[in-house]
Design an enzyme around this catalytic site. Structure first.
Site, PDB file in Angstrom:
ATOM      1  N   ARG A   1       0.865  -1.186   0.000  1.00  0.00           N
ATOM      2  CA  ARG A   1       0.000   0.000   0.000  1.00  0.00           C
ATOM      3  C   ARG A   1       0.902   1.237   0.000  1.00  0.00           C
ATOM      4  NH1 ARG A   1      -2.670   0.451   5.502  1.00  0.00           N
ATOM      5  NH2 ARG A   1      -0.938   1.874   5.790  1.00  0.00           N
TER       6      ARG A   1
ATOM      7  N   HIS B   1      -3.387   4.237   5.350  1.00  0.00           N
ATOM      8  CA  HIS B   1      -4.615   3.440   5.290  1.00  0.00           C
ATOM      9  C   HIS B   1      -5.741   4.258   4.668  1.00  0.00           C
ATOM     10  CE1 HIS B   1      -7.971   0.982   6.517  1.00  0.00           C
ATOM     11  NE2 HIS B   1      -8.475   1.994   7.191  1.00  0.00           N
TER      12      HIS B   1
ATOM     13  N   TYR C   1       4.134   5.073  10.529  1.00  0.00           N
ATOM     14  CA  TYR C   1       4.564   3.793  11.092  1.00  0.00           C
ATOM     15  C   TYR C   1       5.206   2.878  10.037  1.00  0.00           C
ATOM     16  CZ  TYR C   1      -0.009   3.070   9.048  1.00  0.00           C
ATOM     17  OH  TYR C   1      -1.063   3.082   8.178  1.00  0.00           O
TER      18      TYR C   1
HETATM   19  C1  LIG Z   1     -14.601  -6.296  11.177  1.00  0.00           C
HETATM   20  C2  LIG Z   1     -13.891  -4.981  10.991  1.00  0.00           C
HETATM   21  N1  LIG Z   1     -12.899  -4.636  11.824  1.00  0.00           N
HETATM   22  C3  LIG Z   1     -12.264  -3.442  11.661  1.00  0.00           C
HETATM   23  C4  LIG Z   1     -12.640  -2.587  10.645  1.00  0.00           C
HETATM   24  C5  LIG Z   1     -11.915  -1.251  10.466  1.00  0.00           C
HETATM   25  N2  LIG Z   1     -11.036  -1.361   9.296  1.00  0.00           N
HETATM   26  C6  LIG Z   1     -11.402  -0.921   8.073  1.00  0.00           C
HETATM   27  S1  LIG Z   1     -10.246  -1.231   6.896  1.00  0.00           S
HETATM   28  C7  LIG Z   1      -9.215  -1.960   8.038  1.00  0.00           C
HETATM   29  C8  LIG Z   1      -7.880  -2.540   7.622  1.00  0.00           C
HETATM   30  C9  LIG Z   1      -8.091  -3.813   6.891  1.00  0.00           C
HETATM   31  O1  LIG Z   1      -6.893  -4.366   6.464  1.00  0.00           O
HETATM   32  P1  LIG Z   1      -6.850  -5.356   5.243  1.00  0.00           P
HETATM   33  O2  LIG Z   1      -7.947  -6.360   5.314  1.00  0.00           O
HETATM   34  O3  LIG Z   1      -5.462  -5.882   5.185  1.00  0.00           O
HETATM   35  O4  LIG Z   1      -7.196  -4.435   3.989  1.00  0.00           O
HETATM   36  P2  LIG Z   1      -6.401  -3.162   3.464  1.00  0.00           P
HETATM   37  O5  LIG Z   1      -7.113  -1.965   4.053  1.00  0.00           O
HETATM   38  O6  LIG Z   1      -4.985  -3.287   3.895  1.00  0.00           O
HETATM   39  O7  LIG Z   1      -6.538  -3.228   1.974  1.00  0.00           O
HETATM   40  C10 LIG Z   1      -9.773  -1.930   9.298  1.00  0.00           C
HETATM   41  C11 LIG Z   1      -9.121  -2.460  10.516  1.00  0.00           C
HETATM   42  C12 LIG Z   1     -13.699  -2.986   9.799  1.00  0.00           C
HETATM   43  N3  LIG Z   1     -14.133  -2.224   8.791  1.00  0.00           N
HETATM   44  N4  LIG Z   1     -14.301  -4.199   9.984  1.00  0.00           N
END
Ligand SMILES: Cc1ncc(C[n+]2csc(CCOP(=O)(O)OP(=O)(O)O)c2C)c(N)n1
Length: 322
Positions: free
Chosen positions: A230, A234, A242
């Site tokens: 990425r 985020h 970080y």
């Molecule tokens: C069940 C749940 N926990 C936490 C969140 C908050 N959240 C949204 S995106 C994210 C990161 C997700 O990481 P990943 O699955 O690796 O996808 P990326 O964003 O890196 O593409 C989080 C923690 C959420 N939407 N749903």
């Protein structure tokens, strides 16, 4: 492929670096800078009747499945004529007529939905498949595992595509799971699991392509781990302090767009002038779409309930029963 990679990068850059900072987008902005090859290399090979369930970083899937840039910018800018009618400003958008099902914000929950779609596709016996995208953080949720197990047992035509972009918000992979390659999880459920270079659009195309052929032939699901990075925080509010700088530098060298450009130049499929012209055309298309969205109205309060329930003209009432 090059067009979709470039238009995705250009549109997302404007959203994150311009429109968000101008206050034209209220709320979170999640982009897929650096991982565009995953959506492009996968969705570009879908045929009529196939279904895609994109994640929050799969802008290109929407374009490839027929959403216009204008529609997408209207959604980001919460305009009344955007696909979610001004209620949302991200890519939580779907359209059954274009076989795109929106992500469910509770990450992981989209995977069981993909199984439901897979059951319908299997019963229809037309050889169609469903692609569901999610991140590596999402794979730590139970719903994903339940869905993979069910898909394997029922031999559903579902391709589970994990974008492993090294960070789940601020959590690096080594703090999140203890296997080297997530792909091994496929075998645990009785389906092929493959890891592929997610920054190489041709490799994604061919790996996902094999999984698609397998599913079309009735042999069931596959799990494809696309290793990527990425190249941003985020979300637009997150400066990614970080993440060590050296990682950005290392992954910049593997940028999916410049890699495809280099390959096309080396094989003389395109010359520099054609690539420059394409860049200009992409910028023009994005400029036009933003201008059109900016001139579009915001929703009226009275319309807030429209489409919440299944009105006479909702897709479900119009959908064929078989
Ligand atoms: C069940 C749940 N926990 C936490 C969140 C908050 N959240 C949204 S995106 C994210 C990161 C997700 O990481 P990943 O699955 O690796 O996808 P990326 O964003 O890196 O593409 C989080 C923690 C959420 N939407 N749903």
């Amino acid at each position: 492929m090059l067009y979709y990679l470039k238009v995705t990068r250009e549109a997302e850059t404007r959203i994150e670096h311009v429109l968000y900072r101008q206050g034209k987008i209220v709320g979170g902005v999640y982009v897929g800078r650096g991982q565009e090859a995953i959506g492009v290399g996968s969705a570009i090979q879908l045929i009529d009747g196939d279904v895609v369930l994109p994640s929050h970083r799969d802008f290109s899937s929407f374009l490839i499945r027929g959403f216009t840039l204008r529609e997408i910018f209207c959604n980001w800018m919460a305009r009344a004529n955007g696909p979610s009618r001004g209620r949302d400003n991200t890519l939580h958008i779907g359209d059954m007529s274009r076989n795109v099902i929106p992500i469910i914000s509770h990450l992981g929950d989209t995977c069981p939905v993909a199984c439901g779609v897979g059951m319908v596709l299997k019963w229809r016996k037309k050889g169609n498949v469903a692609l569901v995208h999610f991140g590596e953080g999402t794979t730590s949720r139970g719903d994903v595992h339940e869905a993979m197990n069910m898909a394997a047992v029922m031999k559903l035509p579902v391709i589970f595509i994990c974008n492993n972009n090294a960070y789940a918000y601020s959590t690096p992979t080594e703090k999140q799971y203890a296997v080297k390659d997530l792909a091994v999880r496929g075998a645990a459920y009785g389906m092929p699991g493959v890891s592929v270079d997610g920054n190489d659009v041709l490799a994604v195309y061919s790996t996902v392509g094999k999984a698609i052929q397998r599913a079309r032939a009735g042999h069931g699901p596959s799990f494809v781990e696309c290793k990527t990075f990425r190249m941003t925080g985020h979300s637009a509010h997150d400066g990614a302090e970080y993440v060590p700088e050296r990682l950005f530098a290392r992954w910049k060298k593997k940028d999916p767009i410049s890699r495809l450009e280099k390959a096309l130049l080396a094989r003389k499929v395109l010359n520099r002038k054609q690539i420059d012209d394409l860049d200009e055309e992409v910028r023009r298309q994005v400029d036009d779409a933003i201008a059109q969205a900016d001139a579009s109205p915001f929703p009226e309060g009275a319309d807030a309930l429209k489409g919440v329930y299944c009105d006479a003209d909702c897709w479900w009432k119009k959908a064929p029963s078989k």
